[in-house]
Design a protein around this motif. Structure first.
Motif, mmCIF file in Angstrom:
data_model
loop_
_atom_site.group_PDB
_atom_site.id
_atom_site.type_symbol
_atom_site.label_atom_id
_atom_site.label_comp_id
_atom_site.label_asym_id
_atom_site.label_seq_id
_atom_site.Cartn_x
_atom_site.Cartn_y
_atom_site.Cartn_z
ATOM 1 N N ALA A 1 0.840 -1.186 0.000
ATOM 2 C CA ALA A 1 0.000 0.000 0.000
ATOM 3 C C ALA A 1 0.872 1.232 0.000
ATOM 4 C CB ALA A 1 -0.908 0.008 1.209
ATOM 5 N N GLY A 2 0.453 2.207 -0.757
ATOM 6 C CA GLY A 2 1.180 3.458 -0.820
ATOM 7 C C GLY A 2 0.842 4.365 0.349
ATOM 8 N N VAL A 3 1.588 5.442 0.418
ATOM 9 C CA VAL A 3 1.377 6.396 1.508
ATOM 10 C C VAL A 3 0.966 7.762 0.975
ATOM 11 C CG1 VAL A 3 2.958 5.219 3.064
ATOM 12 C CG2 VAL A 3 3.828 7.013 1.577
ATOM 13 N N ASP A 4 0.566 7.827 -0.282
ATOM 14 C CA ASP A 4 0.204 9.114 -0.870
ATOM 15 C C ASP A 4 -1.313 9.257 -0.961
ATOM 16 O OD1 ASP A 4 -0.457 7.366 -2.913
ATOM 17 O OD2 ASP A 4 1.078 8.073 -4.295
ATOM 18 N N SER A 5 -1.753 10.447 -1.415
ATOM 19 C CA SER A 5 -3.190 10.716 -1.474
ATOM 20 C C SER A 5 -3.888 9.850 -2.516
ATOM 21 C CB SER A 5 -3.442 12.194 -1.738
ATOM 22 O OG SER A 5 -2.850 12.592 -2.952
ATOM 23 N N GLU A 6 -3.189 9.445 -3.573
ATOM 24 C CA GLU A 6 -3.802 8.559 -4.572
ATOM 25 C C GLU A 6 -4.111 7.194 -3.962
ATOM 26 O OE1 GLU A 6 -2.415 6.305 -8.601
ATOM 27 O OE2 GLU A 6 -1.951 8.451 -8.490
ATOM 28 N N SER A 7 -3.179 6.681 -3.163
ATOM 29 C CA SER A 7 -3.391 5.419 -2.466
ATOM 30 C C SER A 7 -4.560 5.542 -1.488
ATOM 31 C CB SER A 7 -2.116 5.021 -1.726
ATOM 32 O OG SER A 7 -2.350 3.967 -0.841
ATOM 33 N N LEU A 8 -4.630 6.674 -0.786
ATOM 34 C CA LEU A 8 -5.732 6.905 0.150
ATOM 35 C C LEU A 8 -7.064 6.961 -0.590
ATOM 36 C CD1 LEU A 8 -6.896 7.506 2.943
ATOM 37 C CD2 LEU A 8 -6.357 9.922 2.551
ATOM 38 N N ALA A 9 -7.095 7.596 -1.748
ATOM 39 C CA ALA A 9 -8.333 7.681 -2.529
ATOM 40 C C ALA A 9 -8.808 6.283 -2.935
ATOM 41 C CB ALA A 9 -8.127 8.563 -3.755
ATOM 42 N N ARG A 10 -7.886 5.432 -3.388
ATOM 43 C CA ARG A 10 -8.266 4.051 -3.746
ATOM 44 C C ARG A 10 -8.778 3.305 -2.513
ATOM 45 N NH1 ARG A 10 -3.363 4.304 -6.513
ATOM 46 N NH2 ARG A 10 -2.411 2.977 -4.946
ATOM 47 N N PHE A 11 -8.067 3.459 -1.417
ATOM 48 C CA PHE A 11 -8.464 2.811 -0.169
ATOM 49 C C PHE A 11 -9.862 3.265 0.253
ATOM 50 C CE2 PHE A 11 -8.540 2.965 4.547
ATOM 51 C CZ PHE A 11 -8.379 1.615 4.812
ATOM 52 N N ALA A 12 -10.118 4.568 0.176
ATOM 53 C CA ALA A 12 -11.415 5.113 0.581
ATOM 54 C C ALA A 12 -12.547 4.539 -0.270
ATOM 55 C CB ALA A 12 -11.397 6.633 0.500
ATOM 56 N N ILE A 13 -12.315 4.381 -1.561
ATOM 57 C CA ILE A 13 -13.339 3.830 -2.453
ATOM 58 C C ILE A 13 -13.635 2.376 -2.084
ATOM 59 C CG2 ILE A 13 -13.802 3.121 -4.836
ATOM 60 C CD1 ILE A 13 -12.239 5.710 -5.661
ATOM 61 N N VAL A 14 -12.597 1.587 -1.869
ATOM 62 C CA VAL A 14 -12.797 0.179 -1.506
ATOM 63 C C VAL A 14 -13.509 0.087 -0.153
ATOM 64 C CG1 VAL A 14 -11.620 -1.971 -0.901
ATOM 65 C CG2 VAL A 14 -10.877 -0.658 -2.895
ATOM 66 N N MET A 15 -13.119 0.934 0.806
ATOM 67 C CA MET A 15 -13.754 0.897 2.126
ATOM 68 C C MET A 15 -15.219 1.316 2.047
ATOM 69 S SD MET A 15 -11.591 -0.444 4.042
ATOM 70 C CE MET A 15 -11.186 -1.319 2.541
ATOM 71 N N GLU A 16 -15.536 2.237 1.157
ATOM 72 C CA GLU A 16 -16.938 2.620 0.978
ATOM 73 C C GLU A 16 -17.745 1.435 0.459
ATOM 74 O OE1 GLU A 16 -19.820 5.824 -1.270
ATOM 75 O OE2 GLU A 16 -17.669 6.178 -1.280
ATOM 76 N N PRO B 1 -18.653 11.179 2.163
ATOM 77 C CA PRO B 1 -18.880 12.617 2.066
ATOM 78 C C PRO B 1 -18.015 13.375 3.074
ATOM 79 C CG PRO B 1 -20.716 11.600 3.220
ATOM 80 C CD PRO B 1 -19.793 10.485 2.781
ATOM 81 N N ILE B 2 -17.514 14.509 2.684
ATOM 82 C CA ILE B 2 -16.566 15.267 3.496
ATOM 83 C C ILE B 2 -17.219 15.845 4.743
ATOM 84 C CG2 ILE B 2 -15.087 17.321 3.517
ATOM 85 C CD1 ILE B 2 -14.470 16.653 0.544
ATOM 86 N N ASP B 3 -18.451 16.334 4.652
ATOM 87 C CA ASP B 3 -19.101 16.996 5.788
ATOM 88 C C ASP B 3 -20.239 16.185 6.397
ATOM 89 O OD1 ASP B 3 -17.463 19.268 5.915
ATOM 90 O OD2 ASP B 3 -18.512 20.158 4.219
ATOM 91 N N LYS B 4 -20.241 14.887 6.160
ATOM 92 C CA LYS B 4 -21.238 13.987 6.738
ATOM 93 C C LYS B 4 -20.507 12.768 7.287
ATOM 94 C CE LYS B 4 -25.138 15.982 5.315
ATOM 95 N NZ LYS B 4 -26.152 16.449 6.221
ATOM 96 N N PRO B 5 -21.137 12.007 8.149
ATOM 97 C CA PRO B 5 -20.482 10.792 8.643
ATOM 98 C C PRO B 5 -20.197 9.810 7.508
ATOM 99 C CG PRO B 5 -22.444 11.309 9.927
ATOM 100 C CD PRO B 5 -22.445 12.226 8.739
ATOM 101 N N ALA B 6 -19.105 9.091 7.637
ATOM 102 C CA ALA B 6 -18.745 8.027 6.699
ATOM 103 C C ALA B 6 -18.416 6.798 7.546
ATOM 104 C CB ALA B 6 -17.555 8.441 5.842
ATOM 105 N N TYR B 7 -19.098 5.717 7.302
ATOM 106 C CA TYR B 7 -19.009 4.515 8.131
ATOM 107 C C TYR B 7 -17.560 4.050 8.291
ATOM 108 C CZ TYR B 7 -20.292 0.029 10.125
ATOM 109 O OH TYR B 7 -20.429 -1.042 10.970
ATOM 110 N N GLY B 8 -17.144 3.883 9.544
ATOM 111 C CA GLY B 8 -15.811 3.394 9.847
ATOM 112 C C GLY B 8 -14.736 4.460 9.868
ATOM 113 N N HIS B 9 -15.113 5.704 9.612
ATOM 114 C CA HIS B 9 -14.140 6.793 9.544
ATOM 115 C C HIS B 9 -14.330 7.771 10.691
ATOM 116 C CE1 HIS B 9 -12.414 5.784 5.651
ATOM 117 N NE2 HIS B 9 -13.628 5.458 5.263
#
Length: 160
Positions: free
Chosen positions: A1-16, A47-55
């Motif tokens: 796993a990467g440590v950059d924002s692109e890696s985080l974006a992929r991770f966030a999509i999979v977690m969603e 969503p940035i200004d709403k709850p996101a499950y597990g976050h």
């Protein structure tokens, strides 16, 4: 796993996707998820200004949470950069999902932990973990970014 924002974006999509399926099949009645990533940044989770499950709760909710928790001085005086240090409670040397039984989540949040959070301008949202997230934001700001990042870097060095 990467440590950059692109890696985080992929991770966030999979977690969603994982979280939506968990809720769709009512798995959230049995267990909950807590997400970790080396570059965790709540402002990158939708969503940035709403709850996101597990976050973490949205960063924009931290001041109202601290006010509700009677941490008025911190709520009024912490900078946005200090509030952003809350992300470090979800930074880890690698991507991870902590799977907890619902009774563990309830024990961590405390009894009757869901409250109405006044976000201002007549907006109220349901929120939980007020005490924990307020305390963590204040403590992490006290530690400072340099020391927090050094800790994450040291952890990453151990697993590489």
């Amino acid at each position: 796993a990467g440590v950059d924002s692109e890696s985080l974006a992929r991770f966030a999509i999979v977690m969603e996707l994982v979280s939506r399926n968990l809720c769709l099949f009512r798995g959230d009645d049995v267990f909950g998820l807590v997400h970790f990533h080396p570059a965790y940044d709540r402002t990158m989770i939708h969503p940035i200004d709403k709850p996101a499950y597990g976050h973490l709760p949205p960063q924009s909710w931290l001041r109202p949470m601290m006010k509700l928790n009677r941490n008025i001085d911190a709520a009024e005086n912490m900078t946005e950069e200090e509030l952003a240090l809350s992300n470090y409670q979800r930074r880890a040397p690698f991507t991870a999902i902590n799977i907890l039984r619902v009774n563990q989540l309830n024990a961590a949040a405390g009894p009757k932990s869901i409250v109405d959070l006044d976000l201002g301008d007549g907006v109220t949202e349901k929120a939980s973990g007020i005490t924990t997230y307020s305390r963590n934001a204040i403590r992490l700001a006290g530690v400072g970014k340099e020391a927090l990042q050094a800790g994450v870097d040291a952890d990453r060095a151990m697993v590489q």
